[in-house]
Design a protein around this motif. Structure first.
Motif, mmCIF file in Angstrom:
data_model
loop_
_atom_site.group_PDB
_atom_site.id
_atom_site.type_symbol
_atom_site.label_atom_id
_atom_site.label_comp_id
_atom_site.label_asym_id
_atom_site.label_seq_id
_atom_site.Cartn_x
_atom_site.Cartn_y
_atom_site.Cartn_z
ATOM 1 N N CYS A 1 -88.201 -68.773 -11.576
ATOM 2 C CA CYS A 1 -88.142 -68.949 -10.122
ATOM 3 C C CYS A 1 -87.175 -70.067 -9.752
ATOM 4 O O CYS A 1 -86.358 -69.933 -8.830
ATOM 5 C CB CYS A 1 -89.531 -69.250 -9.569
ATOM 6 S SG CYS A 1 -90.697 -67.866 -9.678
ATOM 7 N N SER B 1 -83.476 -69.763 -7.803
ATOM 8 C CA SER B 1 -83.350 -70.420 -6.496
ATOM 9 C C SER B 1 -81.980 -71.056 -6.304
ATOM 10 O O SER B 1 -81.608 -71.411 -5.185
ATOM 11 C CB SER B 1 -84.430 -71.493 -6.346
ATOM 12 O OG SER B 1 -84.138 -72.630 -7.157
ATOM 13 N N THR C 1 -89.347 -56.002 -6.951
ATOM 14 C CA THR C 1 -88.842 -54.968 -6.042
ATOM 15 C C THR C 1 -87.850 -54.053 -6.752
ATOM 16 O O THR C 1 -87.323 -54.387 -7.823
ATOM 17 C CB THR C 1 -88.166 -55.605 -4.817
ATOM 18 O OG1 THR C 1 -87.006 -56.337 -5.254
ATOM 19 C CG2 THR C 1 -89.116 -56.547 -4.104
ATOM 20 N N CYS D 1 -85.710 -58.115 -7.129
ATOM 21 C CA CYS D 1 -86.136 -59.405 -6.563
ATOM 22 C C CYS D 1 -87.601 -59.674 -6.905
ATOM 23 O O CYS D 1 -88.433 -58.766 -6.844
ATOM 24 C CB CYS D 1 -85.956 -59.419 -5.047
ATOM 25 S SG CYS D 1 -84.228 -59.468 -4.515
ATOM 26 N N GLY E 1 -90.479 -65.982 -2.697
ATOM 27 C CA GLY E 1 -89.231 -66.701 -2.486
ATOM 28 C C GLY E 1 -89.440 -68.199 -2.600
ATOM 29 O O GLY E 1 -90.570 -68.693 -2.619
ATOM 30 N N GLY F 1 -85.387 -68.470 0.530
ATOM 31 C CA GLY F 1 -84.475 -67.436 0.028
ATOM 32 C C GLY F 1 -85.132 -66.527 -0.984
ATOM 33 O O GLY F 1 -86.203 -66.820 -1.517
ATOM 34 N N LYS F 2 -84.485 -65.400 -1.279
ATOM 35 C CA LYS F 2 -84.976 -64.458 -2.267
ATOM 36 C C LYS F 2 -84.707 -64.969 -3.677
ATOM 37 O O LYS F 2 -83.820 -65.804 -3.904
ATOM 38 C CB LYS F 2 -84.300 -63.094 -2.078
ATOM 39 C CG LYS F 2 -84.672 -62.373 -0.794
ATOM 40 C CD LYS F 2 -83.998 -61.008 -0.746
ATOM 41 C CE LYS F 2 -84.387 -60.247 0.518
ATOM 42 N NZ LYS F 2 -83.742 -58.903 0.574
ATOM 43 N N LEU F 3 -85.450 -64.433 -4.621
ATOM 44 C CA LEU F 3 -85.253 -64.763 -6.034
ATOM 45 C C LEU F 3 -84.813 -63.480 -6.736
ATOM 46 O O LEU F 3 -85.631 -62.674 -7.168
ATOM 47 C CB LEU F 3 -86.546 -65.318 -6.635
ATOM 48 C CG LEU F 3 -87.100 -66.588 -5.968
ATOM 49 C CD1 LEU F 3 -88.413 -67.014 -6.612
ATOM 50 C CD2 LEU F 3 -86.086 -67.725 -6.005
ATOM 51 N N ASP F 4 -83.506 -63.304 -6.819
ATOM 52 C CA ASP F 4 -82.905 -62.062 -7.290
ATOM 53 C C ASP F 4 -82.542 -62.183 -8.765
ATOM 54 O O ASP F 4 -81.760 -63.064 -9.152
ATOM 55 C CB ASP F 4 -81.660 -61.758 -6.461
ATOM 56 C CG ASP F 4 -81.086 -60.380 -6.734
ATOM 57 O OD1 ASP F 4 -81.498 -59.739 -7.720
ATOM 58 O OD2 ASP F 4 -80.217 -59.943 -5.962
#
Length: 538
Positions: free
Chosen positions: A283, A287, A415, A419, A423, A427-430
């Motif tokens: 994570c 970030s 997802t 992702c 978050g 922000g997203k964690l891609d």
């Protein structure tokens, strides 16, 4: 004369029979009493968290029950009853299986003793058999706990001794550099450093298992001269800032420590997370807070998508949705802070494997361990003692927000576009960020891990590429069995004909590549300098 001699022999034989019979009876009574004491202790240890769970349940339901629709409450309670009946069935099955295994192990000895007693009216073999049972029970109930307590000085890091340098700290964590456990090893200041992120639930000491026996995950790095750092929680009960820590604060503290390490060694850090620590490290990495600080990533038995778990996720899915809620495991501290009860969190894992963790099954499993030991062998080896010391003592409460991160990961999948289901910093964690930043990632998992199964650990491979190394055995084998330098899957080696590399070898190869790159750069620079000088001279 002959009659007197025969009478004397009969009298002697009768006395011997009576003595053996009395000894047999005494052994039986001793074995039974010790057995009952053991079962009581194992049961008490198991049901203390149950009492906590009941208290939390009653506290939550005392207000929630009156707010919910009666029909919904009825359905939820019926679902909970069904789940409890399933646990009871598995408990009974597990207990029966272990008792049968114990009886099968002892049946030959009992049959021989019973045969001699019935046909020859001789108690000698029965006395020996019952003495063995009394000794087995005593070993489990008294000897085993003594051996577990005695291992404490050898188990774990023992930072209080001052052997490992404290390098930095925040309001929540301490940063230590791990000293080599081998006397002739010196840490290379110019080597690539590694930062280990331990799990919250399992504690850090499992990664410093038995340094004196060269069975320690962290020391595997340090004993290769690698600058090895580990992030350690401050005492939970005495650190309010830790009790209310958020995922963002966890990430910022890791960022600070990476900055400190990079400044000290001049090389980017390899971030290495174990179990839950691997997910939290991921994570933080996604970030963007570690850009320019971390250039490699290692995770060991880390749950990357808990919804793929066949064990824990299945257990959670069987619970009625209403009861799959962190509120039922929330502990309120004297200062008013709400935290996740670590003892209860550990108990949830036991419930998941109730057929193996129910007290009767655990008791007879331990009896079998002693029953199957070779004559003259050490009754309790250090590995078994240290593992049990860890299980009994390394449990801490958890910050609620950190627990929520794990809760989300076990209830919501990654997802479809890669992702994580949460978050940080808005922000997203891609996962694709790993590929964009070209960060090499080694994922290690246990082939027989029933806590973090293969599918759970390897979930990121659906979205990005990573190197994978399977290790035999279960969840902590990488930190215990395979941390031994002479083991079949030693962490600093390649194994299975060079097909796989351990995390230490992975890091060492990265360091070698950096050194070669630096050397080539220096040679190129030197060559340009000579050419320029020669040109001026001409």
């Amino acid at each position: 004369m002959t009659d007197e001699k025969q009478t004397g022999n009969k009298t002697g034989d009768l006395s011997e029979v009576i003595g053996d019979g009395a000894a047999t009876l005494g052994n039986l009574l001793s074995a039974f009493q010790t057995h009952m004491a053991g079962i009581t202790k194992y049961t008490t240890d198991f049901f203390i968290p149950y009492v906590l769970a009941v208290n939390y349940f009653q506290r939550v339901e005392s207000t929630r029950l009156y707010k919910e629709n009666p029909q919904d409450s009825k359905d939820a309670y019926m679902g909970l009853l069904e789940n409890n009946l399933e646990l009871m069935t598995r408990s009974l099955d597990g207990s029966t299986q272990m008792m049968l295994a114990y009886l099968q192990n002892e049946v030959d000895g009992f049959a021989e003793a019973a045969k001699q007693l019935l046909f020859d009216f001789n108690f000698s073999k029965m006395k020996t058999f019952t003495a063995r049972q009394a000794d087995l029970m005593n070993s489990v109930v008294n000897g085993y706990p003594e051996a577990i307590a005695a291992i404490e000085p050898e188990y774990g890091f023992h930072f209080e001794r001052g052997e490992h340098a404290k390098v930095d700290e925040t309001d929540r964590f301490l940063l230590y550099r791990i000293a080599p456990s081998l006397p002739n090893v010196e840490t290379r200041q110019d080597a690539k450093p590694v930062l280990i992120i331990p799990p919250y639930v399992l504690g850090a000491n499992i990664l410093g298992f038995l340094p004196g026996e060269q069975r320690s995950y962290a020391h595997c790095f340090a004993n290769q001269g690698i600058p090895t750092y580990i992030r350690i929680l401050k005492p939970f009960d005495a650190t309010p800032a830790l009790q209310v820590m958020t995922g963002e604060e966890d990430a910022l503290d890791t960022q600070r420590f990476c900055e400190t390490i990079l400044k000290s060694h001049g090389k980017p850090v390899t971030l290495n997370g174990y179990c839950q620590g691997g997910y939290n490290a991921l994570c933080t990495l996604l970030s963007g807070r570690l850009d320019g600080l971390v250039d490699a990533f290692i995770t060991c038995v880390s749950p990357m998508d808990g919804t793929r778990s066949k064990g824990l996720a299945h257990f959670l899915s069987r619970l009625p949705k209403r009861f799959n809620d962190l509120a039922y495991g929330t502990k309120i501290l004297p200062n008013g802070n709400e935290v996740a009860d670590g003892q209860l969190m550990g108990w949830v894992y036991k419930l998941k494997s109730i057929d193996q963790e129910i007290p009767a099954a655990m008791f007879f499993r331990d009896v079998l361990m002693f029953a199957r030991s070779k004559p003259g062998a050490q009754k309790v080896n250090k590995t078994a003692a240290a593992l049990n010391y860890w299980l009994q003592n390394d449990r801490s409460d958890l910050p609620m927000e950190i627990t929520r991160i794990s809760y989300i990961a076990y209830n919501t999948p990654i997802t479809s576009d890669g992702c994580l289901p949460l978050g940080l910093f808005g922000g997203k964690l891609d996962l694709n960020r790993i590929k964009e930043k070209k960060i090499p990632w080694l994922i290690c998992y246990g082939t027989h891990d029933d806590l973090v199964e293969k599918e759970t650990a390897l979930a990121p491979l659906d979205f990005i590429e990573a190197e994978v190394t399977p290790f035999p055995k279960g969840h902590v084998a990488i930190a215990t069995s395979w941390s031994a330098p002479d083991s079949a899957c030693a962490l600093h080696t390649r194994f299975e004909n060079g097909k796989y590399r351990g995390p230490v070898r992975f890091h060492m190869d990265l360091d070698d590549a950096l050194t070669k790159k630096s050397s080539l750069g220096a040679n190129t620079k030197s060559s340009k300098s000579v050419t320029t000088k020669a040109g001026k001279e001409r």
